[in-house]
Write a protein that holds these residues in place. Structure first.
Motif, mmCIF file in Angstrom:
data_model
loop_
_atom_site.group_PDB
_atom_site.id
_atom_site.type_symbol
_atom_site.label_atom_id
_atom_site.label_comp_id
_atom_site.label_asym_id
_atom_site.label_seq_id
_atom_site.Cartn_x
_atom_site.Cartn_y
_atom_site.Cartn_z
ATOM 1 N N GLU A 1 109.769 123.832 11.471
ATOM 2 C CA GLU A 1 109.261 123.827 12.846
ATOM 3 C C GLU A 1 110.380 124.142 13.842
ATOM 4 O O GLU A 1 110.176 124.878 14.805
ATOM 5 C CB GLU A 1 108.649 122.467 13.168
ATOM 6 C CG GLU A 1 107.333 122.204 12.456
ATOM 7 C CD GLU A 1 106.881 120.769 12.604
ATOM 8 O OE1 GLU A 1 105.666 120.527 12.478
ATOM 9 O OE2 GLU A 1 107.739 119.875 12.824
ATOM 10 N N TYR A 2 111.549 123.575 13.601
ATOM 11 C CA TYR A 2 112.697 123.844 14.473
ATOM 12 C C TYR A 2 113.052 125.323 14.452
ATOM 13 O O TYR A 2 113.255 125.949 15.498
ATOM 14 C CB TYR A 2 113.892 122.998 14.050
ATOM 15 C CG TYR A 2 115.212 123.508 14.575
ATOM 16 C CD1 TYR A 2 115.434 123.663 15.946
ATOM 17 C CD2 TYR A 2 116.248 123.848 13.696
ATOM 18 C CE1 TYR A 2 116.650 124.139 16.425
ATOM 19 C CE2 TYR A 2 117.451 124.319 14.170
ATOM 20 C CZ TYR A 2 117.659 124.471 15.531
ATOM 21 O OH TYR A 2 118.855 124.956 15.997
ATOM 22 N N ASP A 3 113.122 125.896 13.272
ATOM 23 C CA ASP A 3 113.478 127.309 13.144
ATOM 24 C C ASP A 3 112.504 128.183 13.937
ATOM 25 O O ASP A 3 112.919 129.047 14.720
ATOM 26 C CB ASP A 3 113.474 127.703 11.665
ATOM 27 C CG ASP A 3 114.029 129.095 11.435
ATOM 28 O OD1 ASP A 3 115.199 129.333 11.761
ATOM 29 O OD2 ASP A 3 113.272 129.947 10.933
ATOM 30 N N ALA A 4 111.206 127.949 13.772
ATOM 31 C CA ALA A 4 110.204 128.750 14.466
ATOM 32 C C ALA A 4 110.243 128.504 15.965
ATOM 33 O O ALA A 4 110.152 129.444 16.769
ATOM 34 C CB ALA A 4 108.812 128.431 13.915
ATOM 35 N N ASP A 5 110.384 127.248 16.367
ATOM 36 C CA ASP A 5 110.379 126.904 17.789
ATOM 37 C C ASP A 5 111.606 127.469 18.491
ATOM 38 O O ASP A 5 111.506 127.995 19.618
ATOM 39 C CB ASP A 5 110.336 125.383 17.939
ATOM 40 C CG ASP A 5 109.949 124.958 19.340
ATOM 41 O OD1 ASP A 5 108.745 124.726 19.569
ATOM 42 O OD2 ASP A 5 110.837 124.863 20.215
ATOM 43 N N ALA B 1 111.236 131.219 19.034
ATOM 44 C CA ALA B 1 110.224 131.480 20.056
ATOM 45 C C ALA B 1 110.790 131.211 21.445
ATOM 46 O O ALA B 1 110.525 131.973 22.401
ATOM 47 C CB ALA B 1 108.992 130.606 19.810
ATOM 48 N N THR B 2 111.586 130.163 21.588
ATOM 49 C CA THR B 2 112.190 129.848 22.878
ATOM 50 C C THR B 2 113.215 130.898 23.278
ATOM 51 O O THR B 2 113.322 131.272 24.453
ATOM 52 C CB THR B 2 112.843 128.449 22.836
ATOM 53 O OG1 THR B 2 111.868 127.486 22.441
ATOM 54 C CG2 THR B 2 113.391 128.059 24.198
ATOM 55 N N VAL B 3 113.964 131.398 22.307
ATOM 56 C CA VAL B 3 114.963 132.434 22.577
ATOM 57 C C VAL B 3 114.322 133.665 23.206
ATOM 58 O O VAL B 3 114.910 134.326 24.071
ATOM 59 C CB VAL B 3 115.708 132.809 21.279
ATOM 60 C CG1 VAL B 3 116.479 134.123 21.433
ATOM 61 C CG2 VAL B 3 116.653 131.688 20.867
ATOM 62 N N GLU B 4 113.092 133.965 22.804
ATOM 63 C CA GLU B 4 112.415 135.169 23.311
ATOM 64 C C GLU B 4 112.265 135.155 24.824
ATOM 65 O O GLU B 4 112.180 136.207 25.455
ATOM 66 C CB GLU B 4 111.039 135.303 22.656
ATOM 67 C CG GLU B 4 111.066 135.676 21.193
ATOM 68 C CD GLU B 4 111.590 137.091 20.960
ATOM 69 O OE1 GLU B 4 111.368 137.958 21.828
ATOM 70 O OE2 GLU B 4 112.226 137.315 19.917
ATOM 71 N N SER B 5 112.219 133.972 25.418
ATOM 72 C CA SER B 5 112.041 133.903 26.873
ATOM 73 C C SER B 5 113.194 133.159 27.539
ATOM 74 O O SER B 5 113.027 132.557 28.594
ATOM 75 C CB SER B 5 110.720 133.205 27.206
ATOM 76 O OG SER B 5 110.681 131.902 26.645
ATOM 77 N N ILE C 1 117.988 118.784 8.355
ATOM 78 C CA ILE C 1 116.639 118.287 8.047
ATOM 79 C C ILE C 1 115.656 118.496 9.196
ATOM 80 O O ILE C 1 114.478 118.171 9.058
ATOM 81 C CB ILE C 1 116.677 116.793 7.677
ATOM 82 C CG1 ILE C 1 117.307 115.960 8.803
ATOM 83 C CG2 ILE C 1 117.421 116.580 6.365
ATOM 84 C CD1 ILE C 1 117.241 114.462 8.573
ATOM 85 N N GLY C 2 116.103 119.039 10.309
ATOM 86 C CA GLY C 2 115.196 119.250 11.439
ATOM 87 C C GLY C 2 115.921 119.105 12.754
ATOM 88 O O GLY C 2 117.151 119.240 12.821
ATOM 89 N N ALA C 3 115.180 118.800 13.807
ATOM 90 C CA ALA C 3 115.776 118.695 15.137
ATOM 91 C C ALA C 3 114.886 117.858 16.038
ATOM 92 O O ALA C 3 113.702 117.637 15.747
ATOM 93 C CB ALA C 3 115.974 120.078 15.745
ATOM 94 N N GLU C 4 115.475 117.393 17.133
ATOM 95 C CA GLU C 4 114.715 116.774 18.210
ATOM 96 C C GLU C 4 114.891 117.634 19.451
ATOM 97 O O GLU C 4 116.016 117.989 19.811
ATOM 98 C CB GLU C 4 115.179 115.336 18.460
ATOM 99 C CG GLU C 4 114.793 114.408 17.323
ATOM 100 C CD GLU C 4 115.088 112.951 17.631
ATOM 101 O OE1 GLU C 4 115.874 112.677 18.561
ATOM 102 O OE2 GLU C 4 114.517 112.085 16.940
ATOM 103 N N LYS C 5 113.771 117.961 20.091
ATOM 104 C CA LYS C 5 113.757 118.903 21.210
ATOM 105 C C LYS C 5 113.442 118.182 22.514
ATOM 106 O O LYS C 5 112.543 117.350 22.579
ATOM 107 C CB LYS C 5 112.703 119.983 20.958
ATOM 108 C CG LYS C 5 112.505 120.973 22.108
ATOM 109 C CD LYS C 5 111.336 121.908 21.813
ATOM 110 C CE LYS C 5 111.102 122.902 22.953
ATOM 111 N NZ LYS C 5 109.932 123.772 22.688
#
Length: 204
Positions: free
Chosen positions: A17-21, A24-28, A158-162
């Motif tokens: 989920e972190y990788d995809a999110d 996606a955020t980088v795009e904007s 193992i993931g991230a907190e956003k």
């Protein structure tokens, strides 16, 4: 930065989920992407160069790291076109851990591909960390989001907190930029502390 991160709400993301999110955020994105690295030993399963290093195959690790990576070059060029770019702050403790000897060789090729990397001796952040705790592993994407990348006890991601709260994002961004202003250009650090070294036996 720890107090900033804990002052607002955060969304927990799995590694996928972190990788995809993140992408996606980088795009904007609306500003530079800032990355901090403070842990001195990570595990990077899935990286052929790291896996060669972990197996004790140092020359193979170097050769793999040096292979041309047009996708990486294109990614950094794309970030430049967006007006963002990626700035990495690598905090190091001396003497270097075996992992860091490998990583700094690996990062040299990322710098050649277009990543903007600076190095800061951990001695320079002693006062900062005494007041605020260890510098976390962060990805600050413009003014939109900050991700704290999470690792297990072995150093495996193992993931991230956003967080997207403006005060948190801006506060983290400001503090990372302050640390970057203290840091040394990657190449000068590499030539003085890393060039010609090998990691010996990995401690995994």
């Amino acid at each position: 930065m720890r107090d900033l991160l804990e002052s607002g709400s955060r969304q927990r993301l799995s590694l996928a989920e972190y990788d995809a999110d993140f992408y996606a955020t980088v795009e904007s994105t609306n500003g530079p992407i800032l990355k901090t690295e403070r842990i001195q030993t990570f595990r990077e399963p899935g990286s052929p160069s790291w896996e060669a290093y972990a197996d004790g195959r140092w020359e193979d690790a170097l050769q793999i790291a040096a292979e041309p990576n047009p996708e990486l070059v294109a990614f950094f060029e794309y970030l430049d076109q967006l007006g963002s770019g990626l700035r990495r702050l690598r905090i190091v403790e001396l003497p270097l851990t075996p992992y860091l000897v490998w990583e700094l060789h690996f990062l040299r090729h990322r710098a050649e591909a277009g990543e903007r990397i600076s190095v800061l001796d951990a001695q320079s952040v002693t006062e900062f960390e005494a007041a605020a705790g260890p510098i976390p592993e962060l990805m600050v994407v413009g003014r939109q989001a900050v991700y704290e990348v999470l690792y297990d006890s072995s150093g495996t991601p193992i993931g991230a907190e956003k967080s997207v709260e403006p005060a948190v994002v801006q506060g983290c961004r400001s503090q990372v930029l302050t640390l970057l202003d203290r840091a040394e250009p990657f190449e000068s650090f590499f030539r003085r502390e890393v060039f010609g070294t090998s990691p010996g036996v990995p401690h995994l």
